[in-house]
Write a protein that holds these residues in place. Structure first.
Motif, short mmCIF file in Angstrom:
data_model
loop_
_atom_site.label_atom_id
_atom_site.label_comp_id
_atom_site.label_asym_id
_atom_site.label_seq_id
_atom_site.Cartn_x
_atom_site.Cartn_y
_atom_site.Cartn_z
N THR A 54 0.83 -0.71 0.19
CA THR A 54 -0.28 -0.06 0.07
C THR A 54 1.04 1.31 0.03
OG1 THR A 54 0.42 0.41 2.23
CG2 THR A 54 -2.19 -1.38 1.67
N GLU A 55 0.32 2.71 -0.47
CA GLU A 55 0.93 3.36 -0.72
C GLU A 55 2.02 3.81 1.14
OE1 GLU A 55 0.53 8.31 -1.88
OE2 GLU A 55 -0.47 6.46 -3.17
N GLU A 56 1.07 3.98 2.17
CA GLU A 56 0.93 3.99 3.43
C GLU A 56 2.42 3.25 4.13
OE1 GLU A 56 -2.30 2.98 2.45
OE2 GLU A 56 -3.15 5.21 2.10
N ASP A 57 2.55 1.74 3.27
CA ASP A 57 3.69 1.23 3.27
C ASP A 57 5.22 1.73 2.52
OD1 ASP A 57 2.39 -0.86 5.16
OD2 ASP A 57 1.88 -1.56 3.36
N TYR A 58 4.61 2.29 2.09
CA TYR A 58 5.81 2.82 1.39
C TYR A 58 6.89 3.52 1.94
CZ TYR A 58 5.14 1.23 -3.13
OH TYR A 58 4.57 0.76 -4.49
N ALA A 59 6.41 4.59 2.80
CA ALA A 59 7.91 4.90 3.73
C ALA A 59 8.63 4.52 4.71
CB ALA A 59 6.90 6.14 4.62
N SER A 60 7.70 3.08 5.89
CA SER A 60 8.95 2.30 6.30
C SER A 60 9.24 1.46 5.87
CB SER A 60 7.84 1.88 6.91
OG SER A 60 6.35 1.08 6.34
#
Length: 74
Positions: A54-60
């Protein structure tokens, strides 16, 4: 997302185009679209996604990869 690199493992079969003389340090960090992979295609990837993260997972994921991928220079 400003930067994204998609490195195919097959690009590492012949490292003559790089300045690398040893790719034994390379480990798979993420694999995507595993829902469609061949049953015999297995990697040692740290993370595996049936489609894409998910887009939210990319940063981590990027942050963890940056920590894990850094290695001392020779």
């Amino acid at each position: 997302m400003d930067e994204f690199v998609n490195l195919r493992a097959t690009m590492l079969d012949d490292v003559s185009w790089t300045m690398l003389d040893d790719v034994s340090w390379f480990t798979f960090f993420i694999e995507t679209w595993t829902r469609e992979k061949l049953t015999w295609a297995i990697t040692s990837a740290v993370y595996s996604f049936e489609t894409l993260p998910t887009e939210e997972d990319y940063a981590s994921l990027i942050e963890e990869y940056a920590k894990q991928a850094s290695r001392p220079l020779r």
